[in-house]
Design a protein around this motif. Structure first.
Motif, PDB file in Angstrom:
ATOM      1  N   LEU A  30       0.824  -1.207   0.000  1.00 10.61           N
ATOM      2  CA  LEU A  30       0.000   0.000   0.000  1.00 10.61           C
ATOM      3  C   LEU A  30       0.859   1.259   0.000  1.00 10.61           C
ATOM      4  N   VAL A 103      -6.205  -6.294   0.485  1.00  8.00           N
ATOM      5  CA  VAL A 103      -7.188  -5.848   1.479  1.00  8.00           C
ATOM      6  C   VAL A 103      -8.208  -6.943   1.759  1.00  8.00           C
ATOM      7  N   LEU A 111     -11.666  -1.121   4.507  1.00  4.60           N
ATOM      8  CA  LEU A 111     -10.733  -0.401   3.641  1.00  4.60           C
ATOM      9  C   LEU A 111     -11.243  -0.265   2.212  1.00  4.60           C
ATOM     10  N   TRP A 114     -11.738   3.086   0.562  1.00  4.49           N
ATOM     11  CA  TRP A 114     -10.613   3.777  -0.059  1.00  4.49           C
ATOM     12  C   TRP A 114     -10.190   3.099  -1.358  1.00  4.49           C
ATOM     13  N   VAL A 115     -10.290   1.774  -1.408  1.00  4.63           N
ATOM     14  CA  VAL A 115      -9.871   1.046  -2.612  1.00  4.63           C
ATOM     15  C   VAL A 115     -10.803   1.346  -3.784  1.00  4.63           C
ATOM     16  N   SER A 156      -4.813   7.179  -1.748  1.00  9.11           N
ATOM     17  CA  SER A 156      -3.831   6.110  -1.545  1.00  9.11           C
ATOM     18  C   SER A 156      -3.154   6.236  -0.186  1.00  9.11           C
ATOM     19  N   LEU A 159      -5.608   5.078   2.466  1.00  7.69           N
ATOM     20  CA  LEU A 159      -5.680   3.609   2.453  1.00  7.69           C
ATOM     21  C   LEU A 159      -4.491   3.009   3.189  1.00  7.69           C
ATOM     22  N   ALA A 163      -4.866   1.232   6.950  1.00  6.09           N
ATOM     23  CA  ALA A 163      -4.599  -0.208   6.960  1.00  6.09           C
ATOM     24  C   ALA A 163      -3.651  -0.595   8.084  1.00  6.09           C
TER      25      ALA A 163
END
Length: 321
Positions: A30, A103, A111, A114-115, A156, A159, A163
């Motif tokens: 990530l 993820v 998450l 965000w992805v 990004s 994320l 994470a």
């Protein structure tokens, strides 16, 4: 509706929270995704600075009948620079897909918020890139292309940072006044970035070596306006650093405030040097890279305004809406 959470309250009151902080491998992936999203901004800047914006004069093909450059093209070395940037877009898409798989394997459905915009944004960038080509590098489309990239860098970063933390309820990590100041500072940072794109769009680096296309703005006036807002932004960042310290914010928030200050001063220095040295290509490219680092730093500070409930015990109650 708001929920009051006190120290020692379990992280989840509605059942077990799936997953936890991701492993080291996923965290590195990530983080690499953030680098990849930033790198494509820099390579896009190289395309513009070398006048290679129409090195591949068609889209999605490079030239009619071929998706890759051909020897017969008149664009010379420009075709390889533009094609390289297009190829990197595909690579960034693959990295984002890998992030999605990671993820899901980490059992972190939280998450996906965000992805999903990351994947959609990359698709949108490819389409915007096609519009840029078909409009012969219309300045407004080029500006939009960069701004969407800046948003993807922020997504990004969010994320990556989220994470590394446990999912579940969060609480404020700073006083409300400090939170409002930090958010207003982020808003001014967005204005700084938008004005920076207008400076570039009205300046000498239009993206096409043969037929320059620029915004109908006076470069000196836009540059002065950009510089004025940058000064205000610097003052706000300093205010954030001081406020975080005086309000006794957590170490993470204080550290990220200092990080933002260092990045801001470095980016401002590069900006002034490039302006007074006639906008050399190397410094302009460095300034574009610095803009990505600035986005990362601002995003990290905003994310530090809250923390997982189970991160550390805090005597007072905190309310998260």
């Amino acid at each position: 509706m708001s929920t009051t959470i006190r120290a020692g309250t379990p992280a989840s009151t509605g059942g077990a929270v799936r997953g936890g902080p991701v492993g080291a491998w996923t965290s590195r992936l990530l983080a690499f995704n953030v680098v990849a999203e930033s790198l494509i901004v820099v390579t896009g800047g190289v395309v513009r600075l070398t006048g290679s914006g129409l090195g591949c004069p068609t889209w999605p093909q490079c030239v009619p009948g071929s998706y890759v450059p051909v020897v017969e093209q008149e664009e010379g070395f420009h075709k390889y620079i533009e094609f390289g940037n297009r190829t990197l877009t595909g690579f960034v898409g693959l990295v984002a897909l890998a992030a999605l798989v990671a993820v899901l394997r980490a059992r972190r459905p939280d998450l996906l918020r965000w992805v999903a915009p990351l994947l959609l944004g990359i698709l949108a960038q490819a389409l915007i890139g096609g519009i840029v080509v078909h409009t012969d590098l219309a300045p407004v489309t080029v500006v939009l292309h960069f701004l969407v990239s800046a948003v993807l860098v922020a997504v990004s970063t969010a994320l990556w940072m989220r994470a590394r933390e446990a999912p579940g309820p969060r609480r404020s990590a700073v006083r409300a006044e400090v939170r409002h100041l930090a958010r207003f500072t982020a808003l001014v940072a967005a204005v700084v970035i938008v004005l920076g794109t207008l400076v570039t769009g009205s300046g000498p680096h239009s993206g096409d070596a043969d037929s320059p296309s620029r915004l109908p703005l006076d470069p000196r006036t836009v540059s002065w306006l950009h510089a004025d807002v940058v000064m205000a932004f610097c003052g706000l960042v300093i205010g954030c650093v001081v406020a975080l310290r005086l309000a006794g914010a957590g170490r993470a928030a204080q550290r990220r405030g200092v990080e933002l200050l260092v990045v801001t001063l470095a980016q401002g220095t590069i900006g002034y040097v490039q302006y007074f040295t006639g906008l050399p290509e190397v410094l302009v490219a460095a300034h574009m890279a610095g803009a990505c680092v600035l986005v990362v730093a601002v995003t990290r500070l905003l994310l530090a305004l809250t923390e997982p409930v189970a991160a550390a015990p805090r005597p007072p109650a905190a309310t998260v809406s």
